[in-house]
Design an enzyme around this catalytic site. Structure first.
Site, PDB file in Angstrom:
ATOM      1  CE1 TYR A 164      -2.956  -3.685   1.250  1.00 55.91           C
ATOM      2  CE2 TYR A 164      -4.349  -1.401   0.395  1.00 55.91           C
ATOM      3  CZ  TYR A 164      -4.325  -2.568   0.879  1.00 55.91           C
ATOM      4  OH  TYR A 164      -5.019  -3.538   0.364  1.00 55.91           O
ATOM      5  CE  LYS A 230       2.380 -17.450   1.399  1.00 55.43           C
ATOM      6  NZ  LYS A 230       1.523 -18.562   0.997  1.00 55.43           N
ATOM      7  CG  ASP A 284      -0.855 -19.608   3.034  1.00 54.49           C
ATOM      8  OD1 ASP A 284      -0.813 -19.582   3.961  1.00 54.49           O
ATOM      9  OD2 ASP A 284      -0.616 -20.882   1.833  1.00 54.49           O
ATOM     10  CG  ASP A 308      -7.613  -5.109   2.400  1.00 59.88           C
ATOM     11  OD1 ASP A 308      -8.919  -4.432   2.842  1.00 59.88           O
ATOM     12  OD2 ASP A 308      -7.604  -4.813   0.852  1.00 59.88           O
TER      13      ASP A 308
END
Ligand code: NAI
Length: 436
Positions: A164, A230, A284, A308
């Site tokens: 972002y 992640k 995930d 998000d």
């Protein structure tokens, strides 16, 4: 502090009222605060109007004329373009800075080009570094899962960096080619026709976000903080977020937190009284576990993009985007806004669910210390949904649901509103704290 009419915004005097001061993310006490409100684009004006009506009714119910919010229209998005020829006038930024606490409806952002997101621009400009999104279930809503009440979490999403940050270079541009050449110099092969996006994750921002999440858990008696990342793939950004988060937790909350390893090795799987489990999950797997093992989560701290995705995903079992609220918190100001976007597919039809924005307003009321009004709104929404009166997004799944439009829903909520007893307010605050 009363306004002294020293300042004009958009060519007009500011109305009589008080200016909230925010220091270290704490709001000063006021009885007649001026709160700027950006209605936003698409469904924004419809849900903003409903939200103000519901909040005003609760404030009147709880405090009579001893307190009241002075809403001040602020402009961004389509309304600002129409009025001032620009989507985010400098004066809007000055106004938001001046009044510290504000609310907004959603603002549209073009995809694949065009102007940068106004939301992201504001979050960075004001350093609203924590996007805080509580997600819980309201009885009456028909869920896609069997036990939607098992999911009761607060997501802390880092709000200022990650992809972002907006550092992107279009394929074929000199800057993109320069980055590709630089990558090649360092042994990485990238196709010449690639667009390039940069994902900065800093130690500073990771630590302060994790600090806010753990402090919230301590303050609110929540028992688990999960760092979601992640890092198995993006080692020096997502992986670093995890490393820095764990490091911060050990340094500043070492006496409170228990790692997952110690939970089993030292404590036999039972969290000692007064302690918080600090664990971590790969993003995930988190999506899957939020659906299938929701009870294990309570507070989630994560990077911007994960946050998000996870916010929208987690809102599903509890009724979806129309109901999940949010806030953007900085140390000197805060903005309360819905999680969802402008919903162009239903804009202008008067059918949007105002709950997400109204419940963001509840967060705003809590932030300024008006707990009675916050409880009053929440209870009235609960009662309305329990009675199966809802906007189309929720009513269409209810057996014999009473489907109403945005404005009628607001009327129904107001009709169900009562001044809560002191014991109810106390119980609600304790319940909120315990994650109930
Ligand atoms: P969206 O959140 O606007 O809509 C997704 C789906 O949820 C649509 O089917 C919509 O009808 C439904 N929905 C959303 N809010 C609802 C409500 N209150 N009541 C009933 N149904 C509701 O996401 P989308 O379509 O991807 O984005 C539209 C625009 O909004 C884009 O320009 C996007 O950039 C912007 N956006 C702005 C945000 C903000 O201002 N904070 C946040 C997310 C998106």
């Amino acid at each position: 502090m009363s306004t002294k009419r020293v300042r004009k915004f958009y060519g007009a005097d500011i109305p009589d009222g008080e200016i909230i001061k925010v220091v270290d993310a704490q709001a000063s006490e006021t009885t007649r605060p001026i709160i700027p409100f950006i209605d936003g684009d698409g469904i924004g004006p419809e849900i903003s109007d409903a939200t103000r009506r519901i909040i005003d009714a609760a404030v009147r119910k709880c405090y009579g004329d001893k307190r009241g919010i002075v809403w001040l229209p602020a402009y961004a998005g389509d309304a600002a373009v129409a009025k001032f020829g620009t989507a985010l006038p400098d004066e809007t930024l000055e106004l938001l800075e001046y009044f510290s606490v504000a609310m907004k409806g959603p603002l549209g952002t073009p995809t694949g080009g065009g102007m940068r997101s106004l939301n992201v621009t504001m979050r960075q400009h004001f350093d609203w570094y924590a996007c805080v999104r509580p997600i819980r279930y309201f009885r009456g809503i028909v869920s896609v899962v069997k036990r939607p009440q098992d999911l009761d979490i607060v997501i802390f999403r880092e709000n200022t960096e990650d992809v972002y940050a907006g550092v992107e270079f279009e394929a074929g541009t000199p800057a993109a080619l320069e980055f590709i050449a630089l990558a090649k110099k360092h042994g990485h092969s990238i196709r010449e026709d690639s667009g390039i996006g940069i994902k900065p994750i800093s130690r500073f921002a990771s630590r302060r976000l994790v600090r806010a999440a753990i402090a919230f858990a301590v303050e609110n008696n929540r028992k688990v903080v999960t760092l979601v990342h992640k890092g198995n793939i993006q080692k020096y950004t997502e992986g670093a977020f995890l490393k820095w988060g764990l490091e911060l937790a050990a340094e500043e909350f070492g006496d409170v937190i228990v790692s997952e390893e110690d939970l089993w090795k030292v404590h036999g799987g039972k969290l000692p009284e007064g302690k918080i489990l600090l664990n971590h999950r790969i993003a995930d797997a988190t999506f899957y576990e939020l659906l299938c093992k929701p009870k294990q989560f309570s507070v989630i701290a994560t990077t911007n993009l994960n946050g998000d995705y996870i916010s929208d995903d987690a809102s599903g079992p509890g009724g979806g985007l129309g109901i999940a609220p949010g806030s953007n918190i900085g140390s000197r100001s805060a903005m309360f806004e819905a999680t969802h976007g402008t919903a162009p597919d239903i804009a202008g039809k008067g059918i949007a669910n105002p709950c997400s924005l109204t419940l963001s307003g509840v967060m705003m009321l809590e932030f300024i210390g008006w707990d009675e009004a916050a409880v009053s709104v929440t209870r009235a929404i609960e009662k309305t949904l329990r009675s199966k009166t809802a906007t189309g997004d929720l009513a269409r799944f209810m057996k014999k649901g009473n489907q109403v439009g945005t404005s009628d829903f607001a009327d129904a909520v107001i009709a169900n509103m009562v001044k809560p007893r002191a014991a109810t307010v106390r119980a609600a605050i304790e319940g909120r704290k315990a994650g109930k």
